[in-house]
Design a protein around this motif. Structure first.
Motif, PDB file in Angstrom:
ATOM      1  N   ALA A 112       0.824  -1.212   0.000  1.00  0.00           N
ATOM      2  CA  ALA A 112       0.000   0.000   0.000  1.00  0.00           C
ATOM      3  C   ALA A 112       0.852   1.254   0.000  1.00  0.00           C
ATOM      4  CB  ALA A 112      -0.935   0.003   1.200  1.00  0.00           C
ATOM      5  N   SER A 113       2.061   1.173   0.580  1.00  0.00           N
ATOM      6  CA  SER A 113       2.863   2.390   0.595  1.00  0.00           C
ATOM      7  C   SER A 113       3.670   2.556  -0.685  1.00  0.00           C
ATOM      8  CB  SER A 113       3.745   2.456   1.842  1.00  0.00           C
ATOM      9  OG  SER A 113       4.315   1.220   2.090  1.00  0.00           O
ATOM     10  N   SER A 159       1.900   1.780  -3.837  1.00  0.00           N
ATOM     11  CA  SER A 159       0.920   2.034  -4.877  1.00  0.00           C
ATOM     12  C   SER A 159      -0.258   2.802  -4.310  1.00  0.00           C
ATOM     13  CB  SER A 159       0.467   0.706  -5.458  1.00  0.00           C
ATOM     14  OG  SER A 159      -0.742   0.877  -6.112  1.00  0.00           O
ATOM     15  N   GLY A 160      -1.048   3.373  -5.175  1.00  0.00           N
ATOM     16  CA  GLY A 160      -2.123   4.223  -4.669  1.00  0.00           C
ATOM     17  C   GLY A 160      -3.480   4.017  -5.291  1.00  0.00           C
ATOM     18  N   GLY A 167      -4.580   0.011  -0.090  1.00  0.00           N
ATOM     19  CA  GLY A 167      -3.752   0.756  -1.041  1.00  0.00           C
ATOM     20  C   GLY A 167      -4.097   2.221  -1.164  1.00  0.00           C
ATOM     21  N   THR A 168      -5.369   2.560  -1.012  1.00  0.00           N
ATOM     22  CA  THR A 168      -5.720   3.967  -1.139  1.00  0.00           C
ATOM     23  C   THR A 168      -5.861   4.654   0.217  1.00  0.00           C
ATOM     24  OG1 THR A 168      -8.046   3.469  -1.196  1.00  0.00           O
ATOM     25  CG2 THR A 168      -6.924   3.623  -3.317  1.00  0.00           C
ATOM     26  N   LEU A 172      -3.351   4.219   2.730  1.00  0.00           N
ATOM     27  CA  LEU A 172      -1.981   4.591   3.067  1.00  0.00           C
ATOM     28  C   LEU A 172      -1.390   5.411   1.915  1.00  0.00           C
ATOM     29  CD1 LEU A 172      -0.682   3.299   5.677  1.00  0.00           C
ATOM     30  CD2 LEU A 172       0.885   2.217   4.119  1.00  0.00           C
ATOM     31  N   PRO A 173      -0.677   6.490   2.216  1.00  0.00           N
ATOM     32  CA  PRO A 173      -0.062   7.263   1.136  1.00  0.00           C
ATOM     33  C   PRO A 173       0.960   6.428   0.376  1.00  0.00           C
ATOM     34  CG  PRO A 173       0.011   8.427   3.226  1.00  0.00           C
ATOM     35  CD  PRO A 173      -0.430   7.039   3.534  1.00  0.00           C
ATOM     36  N   PRO A 174       1.191   6.650  -0.897  1.00  0.00           N
ATOM     37  CA  PRO A 174       0.415   7.567  -1.747  1.00  0.00           C
ATOM     38  C   PRO A 174      -0.964   7.002  -2.042  1.00  0.00           C
ATOM     39  CG  PRO A 174       1.955   6.299  -3.071  1.00  0.00           C
ATOM     40  CD  PRO A 174       2.212   5.913  -1.648  1.00  0.00           C
ATOM     41  N   SER A 175      -1.888   7.871  -2.312  1.00  0.00           N
ATOM     42  CA  SER A 175      -3.247   7.415  -2.541  1.00  0.00           C
ATOM     43  C   SER A 175      -3.944   8.322  -3.530  1.00  0.00           C
ATOM     44  CB  SER A 175      -4.003   7.421  -1.210  1.00  0.00           C
ATOM     45  OG  SER A 175      -5.365   7.671  -1.419  1.00  0.00           O
TER      46      SER A 175
HETATM   47 NA    NA Z   1      -1.055   3.710  -1.091  1.00  0.00          NA
END
Ligand code: NA
Ligand code: NA
Lengths: 182, 438, 315
Positions: free
Chosen positions: B116-117, B119-120, B158-159, B161-164
């Motif tokens: 998750a950190s 991809s967004g 994934g959305t 956690l940054p980036p999102s």
């Molecule tokens: Na993310």
């Protein structure tokens, strides 16, 4: 590892249904490489700006322009491969016969959708290509670089909508033929 | 043609919503549903001359520079999927708890947080975990619902956690700093992930049969892992993406492009890079983007027409009238609206529909729009899982074993939705959880 | 109301500018005894800010309160008159040009082919310049890494020897605090001060010297022509008052913020001499010239603005 998994949505048919769809898919597969090109130029921009202190004036606009065209094209690509998202709770539960009728209904609606969009896109594109005095003047972005991308994107939208209209028409014909057969 | 405007904005709004839900339930494509409703209302309310409004919005929407982050993030996930990077990462995380009851589920969630950190977007991760983790848990004899729910809820992180991309779109709509939004989302995202882990651990303690331990034989069969190789590249990619955003070296769109470059280089060093892989990833990006962006196109068309109809004032007045001006009441009404819309629409649609109306109200109430961004993001976590339109469930379905039905996935997600709502409530009651750093 | 209009603003609804614009619409309603009602829509609610001219031409929107420079892609003339970078040192100079120096007539001429009536012009405030390093004149701009929006602004700064960087507005704060850029074209002083810009970049140039946008209030020509003369007069006069209202309010806010900044020992406000401003204007003029070559209308704008500046001893 499953190679198609990212875009695979539901257990529906993902094969192109006719010649037009196959052409769109072929073309789309080729165009999709432009995403990689966009990555490359964005990387180049960051490099030029922060390593060489010499930002470009063309990367942002080119990247946005390519993105816009690809996004618009993605609509007919997803239509050709039947990958647009749907809510299928009812659709999946009904009988095959009912589903065929639903499909015909969807395609008639789709035809109206694409038809109206084509008309609207024509109006929009006309004023992006001709100046109010009637001579050809492509609308530009107004930036320091000032490319005619706005006009190009609008032309792309018009062309894509025309193709989408034909796509829905062909699918509708296929659906009606399929209904007759069964 | 029948003049719809004689209905007035109240009944007009209702008719719009009902016709949208009705068309959706027939199984028509979401993008066409919203787009068609927009076109019909444009003609019915204002006449045929108003139609170009829809294509003008289409044009404005696709040209947004920030939307380029969508294909970049999708490309990143596609490349992770096609290289062995994600698999190595998953195997390496076995250290987390091979011998603890529920350990594989926790391991799945840890991998989910790391992915998750990088991809967004929603989708890539759910699919990755569906391929990597779900079969393992099922093979070990994990409770099916627990296994499915963990995979799906973890993938949706994934959305959060940054980036999102959700926070990015919110930042643009609300004109607040995307960096600030990212900073504020970290803690709530971790709380959410920890909430999932706690649930898994408690459940497997209460019902040991839900999460069997691996046998001695299976432990002996574990493949040897080169931890350096398995962890170095993912961490490098995280560092590139988040590092370039926080140091201000790159805009978010550029950072996502750097992330793609990072993963391509990683795959190359690992000796896995080839042209076929790039081609397949680009293809997947085309079709996923076509799908995501067209949902946005339909929604933005609808929003434009609705705004021209006078929808902004109507919704604003309705919210204020229902809440009687109370701050908590206003927020609760907004939450209900977001949860309901999230059942039927994609998050892009929900953001475009509601944020132009909600954010000014929030600011006028003296609340922090950055905090509200995190709240919105948590709402969208719920929307990914909630039926009938639950994107995370759709994605998982596409890679799950055939005998897992969409209905089973949705019912597995209920406890996780409950956890999401608890965390949402926490962030609403204690805004400091998001904006502690201010 | 006899006439109900939908105007789209180029500001978001939470913005101070939007509030002042909304007050104008309310005044119009009262002045006309309720015969005119203007619904003001926030930026992007119906059309993207660069697309409103088309929207009015097609009769979907009735009017707009927007920055003229957004239509530069339709005709470079709008870019040049919309923000003649470097031309104006204070708002009264621009308003004088628009109301009494030929700007009003020229804008109406430019808009006529689009079926749009220019009701009147306004502006915000001269944008203050945010900087980490002391800037006291044109010389100091050499090699300066600064953020500026694309278009004429970037060209003029490049011509002055600076290195303009393209950065979205939301990244300016981080960019400045991390030293990625030295300076930024951002917005008016009061807003910069509130956003904490002057704390991380403690050498603001105030009043600024570079950017003063023309805000125009305009509407569909056919609908304008349908208005009786008294209502047309109410529209015109109220817009002139609106210009006075918004510029004054922003100036008051700026003055307050300047006082605040002066009390802060870490912040040094730099004010350029008339000499330096003229030097910058001379550099800018070379770029206006370049811009003017792009279309016959742009040339008209160039001639009109420069002859006004020359007559008033500003060039
Ligand atoms: Na993310
Ligand atoms: Na949902």
């Amino acid at each position: 590892m499953n190679t198609e998994n990212l875009s695979q949505q539901l257990d529906t048919e993902h094969e192109p249904r006719n010649v037009l769809d196959r052409v769109i898919v072929k073309l789309g597969n080729a165009l999709s490489l432009l995403f990689l090109f966009t990555v490359a130029i964005s990387f180049y921009e960051v490099l030029m700006r922060y390593v060489f202190n010499d930002p470009t004036i063309w990367v942002h606009e080119t990247a946005s322009f390519l993105g816009a065209c690809l996004f618009v094209f993605g609509g007919i690509y997803a239509l050709a491969t039947n990958k647009h998202v749907r809510v299928v709770l009812i659709y999946d539960a009904v009988s095959d016969r009912t589903r065929q009728y639903l499909n015909i209904f969807h395609h008639i609606m789709g035809l109206i959708f694409a038809g109206l969009l084509t008309y609207a896109a024509y109006q929009m594109t006309e004023s992006a290509v001709f100046s109010p005095f009637g001579d050809v003047h492509f609308e530009t972005s107004g930036s320091a670089w000032n490319p005619p991308f706005p006009a190009y994107v609008k032309i792309m939208i018009l062309l894509t909508m025309c193709v989408m209209f034909i796509q829905f028409a062909l699918h509708l014909i296929q659906e009606i033929l399929g209904l007759r057969k069964s | 043609m029948f003049d719809l405007s004689s209905l007035g904005i109240g009944y007009g709004s209702l008719l719009m919503l009902l016709s949208m839900i009705a068309l959706l339930l027939t199984g028509m494509q979401l993008a066409m549903v919203t787009g068609l409703v927009a076109l019909v209302f444009a003609i019915g309310w204002f006449g045929i001359d108003a139609l170009p409004l829809v294509t003008s919005r289409l044009y404005s929407f696709v040209g947004g520079y920030v939307f380029l982050a969508v294909p970049m993030f999708v490309l990143m996930a596609a490349l992770l999927d096609r290289s062995g990077i994600a698999r190595d990462l998953f195997d390496a995380m076995k250290v987390v708890g091979r011998k603890v009851r529920g350990g594989v589920a926790v391991q799945t969630l840890v991998v989910a947080v790391i992915l998750a950190s990088m991809s967004g977007v929603i989708g890539g991760e759910t699919v990755l975990l569906g391929i990597l983790a779900l079969p393992q848990m099922l093979r070990l004899g994990y409770n099916r619902k627990l296994a499915i729910g963990t995979t799906c809820a973890g993938g949706a992180l994934g959305t959060m956690l940054p980036p999102s991309i959700v926070l990015i779109i919110y930042g643009l709509t609300a004109s607040v700093s995307i960096g600030d939004l990212f900073k504020s989302a970290f803690l709530p995202a971790f709380i959410l992930a920890l909430g999932y882990m706690a649930y898994v651990l408690i459940l497997s303690r209460m019902h040991p049969e839900y999460a069997p331990l691996p046998t001695e034989e299976e432990l002996a069969n574990d493949r040897q892992i080169n931890y350096f190789k398995a962890l170095f590249f993912p961490i490098l990619s995280v560092a590139i993406v988040l590092g370039s955003i926080y140091t201000g070296v790159a805009s978010v769109t550029e950072a996502s492009a750097l992330g793609v470059v990072g993963i391509i280089i990683s795959a190359w060093i690992r000796g896995e890079l080839n042209f076929a892989m790039l081609k397949e990833s680009a293809k997947a990006t085309m079709s996923t983007c076509g799908m995501i962006i067209w949902i946005g196109i339909g929604a933005t068309a609808l929003v434009g027409v609705y705004n021209l109809m006078g929808g902004i004032d109507f919704v604003e007045e309705t919210i204020l009238a229902l809440s009687g001006g109370s701050v908590m009441g206003t927020i609760l009404i907004m939450m209900v609206i977001l949860l309901i819309l999230g059942m039927f629409l994609d998050w892009v649609g929900v953001a475009l529909l509601t944020m132009p109306i909600f954010v000014p109200i929030i600011t006028n109430l003296g609340l922090d729009p950055v905090w509200f961004g995190v709240v919105f993001c948590l709402n969208m976590q719920v929307s990914f899982l909630s039926p009938p339109f639950g994107p995370a469930a759709f994605y998982l379905k596409s890679v799950a074993p055939k005998d897992i039905s969409l209905g089973e996935i949705f019912s597995s997600l209920l406890p996780f939705i409950a956890i999401q709502i608890v965390v949402l409530a926490l962030v609403i009651i204690f805004p400091e959880l998001a904006i502690w750093w201010k | 109301a006899d006439y109900t209009f939908k105007f789209q603003s180029s500001d978001p609804s939470g913005d101070k500018n939007f509030q002042v614009q909304k007050e104008w619409t309310e005044r119009v309603e009262r002045m006309s005894g309720g015969r005119i009602k203007i619904n003001l829509l926030p930026v992007g609610s119906v059309f993207k800010h660069t697309e409103t001219l088309d929207g009015i031409k097609m009769g979907i929107l009735d009017g707009q309160v927007t920055a003229t420079e957004f239509f530069s892609g339709k005709d470079p003339a709008f870019g040049l008159i919309g923000n003649t970078v470097g031309a104006w040192s204070d708002t009264s100079q621009l308003l004088q040009y628009i109301n009494y120096g030929g700007g009003y007539e020229l804008m109406n001429e430019l808009y006529a082919p689009y079926g749009v009536k220019f009701i009147g012009g306004s502006t915000t405030g001269v944008e203050s310049f945010v900087s980490r390093v002391p800037l006291d004149g044109v010389e100091d701009l050499k090699g300066l890494k600064l953020r500026a929006p694309e278009g004429l602004v970037q060209r003029v700064f490049a011509a002055a020897g600076a290195a303009p960087v393209n950065l979205p507005g939301s990244e300016v704060f981080t960019g400045l605090s991390k030293g990625v850029i030295d300076a930024a074209d951002y917005t008016v002083f009061s807003t910069n001060q509130k956003a904490g810009m002057n704390e991380i970049a403690p050498h603001p140039v105030q009043p600024g010297f570079h950017s003063l946008p023309l805000i125009d209030v305009s509407m569909n020509m056919k609908k304008w022509n349908k208005l009786p003369e008294d209502l047309q007069e109410i529209m015109t006069t109220s817009v002139r008052d609106f210009a006075n209202d918004i510029t004054t309010q922003l100036r008051i806010a700026d003055q307050k913020a300047v006082k605040e900044a002066q009390a802060d020992p870490n912040i040094t406000i730099h004010n350029w001499s008339d000499e330096e401003r003229k030097k910058f204007r001379a550099i800018a003029r070379t770029q206006w010239e370049e811009f003017a070559k792009q279309s016959p209308n742009a040339q008209k704008v160039y001639d009109s603005v420069t002859s006004y500046l020359e007559e008033n001893g500003l060039l």
